[in-house]
Design an enzyme around this catalytic site. Sequence first.
Site, PDB file in Angstrom:
ATOM      1  N   THR A  36       5.619  -2.444  11.477  1.00 45.53           N
ATOM      2  CA  THR A  36       5.042  -1.129  11.814  1.00 45.53           C
ATOM      3  C   THR A  36       3.553  -1.114  11.463  1.00 45.53           C
ATOM      4  O   THR A  36       2.958  -0.044  11.338  1.00 45.53           O
ATOM      5  CB  THR A  36       5.746   0.014  11.044  1.00 45.53           C
ATOM      6  N   SER A  37       2.950  -2.307  11.274  1.00 45.82           N
ATOM      7  CA  SER A  37       1.555  -2.340  10.838  1.00 45.82           C
ATOM      8  C   SER A  37       0.629  -2.492  12.045  1.00 45.82           C
ATOM      9  O   SER A  37       0.241  -1.483  12.650  1.00 45.82           O
ATOM     10  CB  SER A  37       1.352  -3.440   9.804  1.00 45.82           C
ATOM     11  N   ARG A  38       0.317  -3.721  12.407  1.00 53.58           N
ATOM     12  CA  ARG A  38      -0.466  -3.988  13.605  1.00 53.58           C
ATOM     13  C   ARG A  38       0.140  -5.215  14.288  1.00 53.58           C
ATOM     14  O   ARG A  38       0.571  -6.160  13.616  1.00 53.58           O
ATOM     15  CB  ARG A  38      -1.938  -4.253  13.262  1.00 53.58           C
TER      16      ARG A  38
ATOM     17  N   GLY B 293       0.861  -1.194   0.000  1.00 54.94           N
ATOM     18  CA  GLY B 293       0.000   0.000   0.000  1.00 54.94           C
ATOM     19  C   GLY B 293       0.891   1.235   0.000  1.00 54.94           C
ATOM     20  O   GLY B 293       2.058   1.182  -0.403  1.00 54.94           O
ATOM     21  N   ARG B 294       0.313   2.326   0.504  1.00 61.01           N
ATOM     22  CA  ARG B 294       1.063   3.589   0.497  1.00 61.01           C
ATOM     23  C   ARG B 294       2.355   3.492   1.302  1.00 61.01           C
ATOM     24  O   ARG B 294       3.422   3.914   0.844  1.00 61.01           O
ATOM     25  CB  ARG B 294       0.183   4.711   1.082  1.00 61.01           C
ATOM     26  N   ILE B 295       2.258   2.944   2.523  1.00 59.36           N
ATOM     27  CA  ILE B 295       3.451   2.919   3.390  1.00 59.36           C
ATOM     28  C   ILE B 295       4.463   1.902   2.868  1.00 59.36           C
ATOM     29  O   ILE B 295       5.676   2.177   2.818  1.00 59.36           O
ATOM     30  CB  ILE B 295       3.053   2.654   4.860  1.00 59.36           C
TER      31      ILE B 295
ATOM     32  N   HIS C 241       4.713   2.025  19.417  1.00 56.66           N
ATOM     33  CA  HIS C 241       3.733   2.417  18.382  1.00 56.66           C
ATOM     34  C   HIS C 241       3.825   3.916  18.089  1.00 56.66           C
ATOM     35  O   HIS C 241       2.876   4.670  18.329  1.00 56.66           O
ATOM     36  CB  HIS C 241       2.306   2.022  18.808  1.00 56.66           C
TER      37      HIS C 241
ATOM     38  N   GLU D 238      -0.751  -4.944  23.160  1.00 49.48           N
ATOM     39  CA  GLU D 238      -0.246  -3.583  23.113  1.00 49.48           C
ATOM     40  C   GLU D 238      -1.016  -2.741  24.124  1.00 49.48           C
ATOM     41  O   GLU D 238      -2.245  -2.710  24.053  1.00 49.48           O
ATOM     42  CB  GLU D 238      -0.436  -3.023  21.703  1.00 49.48           C
TER      43      GLU D 238
END
Length: 332
Positions: A238-240, A157-159, A288, A269
């Site tokens: 760095t997603s979930r 995706g974008r990231i 996060h 988390e």
Amino acid sequence: MLKPKVLATRVIPDSGLEIVARECDAVIWNEEIPMPRSNLLESVRGIDGILSQLSDNIDAQIMESAGPQLKVISNYAVGFDNIDLAEATRRGIFVANTPDVLTETTADLAFALLLAGARRLSEGVDHVRGGKWLTWGPRLLLGYDVYGATLGIVGLGRIGRAVARRSRGFDMRVIFYDPEAVISAEEAKWMRPAANLDQLLSESDFVSLHTPLTSDTDHLIGEAALAKMKSTAVLINTSRGRVVDTEALYCALQAGRIAYAALDVTDPEPLPSDHKLLGLPNCIVIPHIGSASVATRNRMAVMAAENLLSGVRGQRPKYLVNAAVNVERTGD
Ligand code: DGY
């Protein structure tokens, strides 16, 4: 004229908070921890909009407690897995997020984690702080080269794309796994799709996760996936947190089946300070902070506030996630 009633579940940066406070009758949770569930259930009663955080579980019970006048849930995040989207859509509630604005900032952090894992930066810091730095060492903290290595992007995706772009400065070879991604002719010159996830995992020196959390990606990286990775590989998330099976990751790191993990997100988390993952030298965990630059968080705050305002006024928020509601609300 009566102002719309809203709940902001955390204090966001002033750029957005001022808009909310000026235009709405706002209840703002002014604590450093997320609103306890019982407070949330109580505080949503009778409100027109919620400015929520990714740490708030906005499910059917919260929507029911709010009442039928609830028009919008504006999430201060690009991810919205904390919201029951189907339920919101069924109830005609707009759900909005903050895309694009945090792409480059989050990609910067993913790349920082990649470099930190490759060159064992947190171990180096601990070494110096712990008074262990006695002399220059020919075998001290040997890491892995980033330049010329293979970067595997899971979720283009974008990231994911922004991380891939950064890797070009390091002459990395880029492969990706994303069945839905279409790449341009220009991108095809320097990145290529892996045939499947297993191929990406077995060929990559660095695996960076950029997929949203869905039922398909929950524990995508579990024992079987980790077993496919190189023993010298670094995993970056760095997603979930739930995209990775924490127990399986702990076992793989402890046994040296992969070299390193660099995590901005975890499951659970926050990670308790006595969690066994934090006892491993080959794992970096940060809290996060992917989108946490001053400029980006300010922009996110304005976007979230504007999404909220549009929604409480019955207008389509600019960054609407559930387009089906748009049709219903603007059609009436
Ligand atoms: C997001 O926006 O989803 C990030 O995880 C936090 O900014």
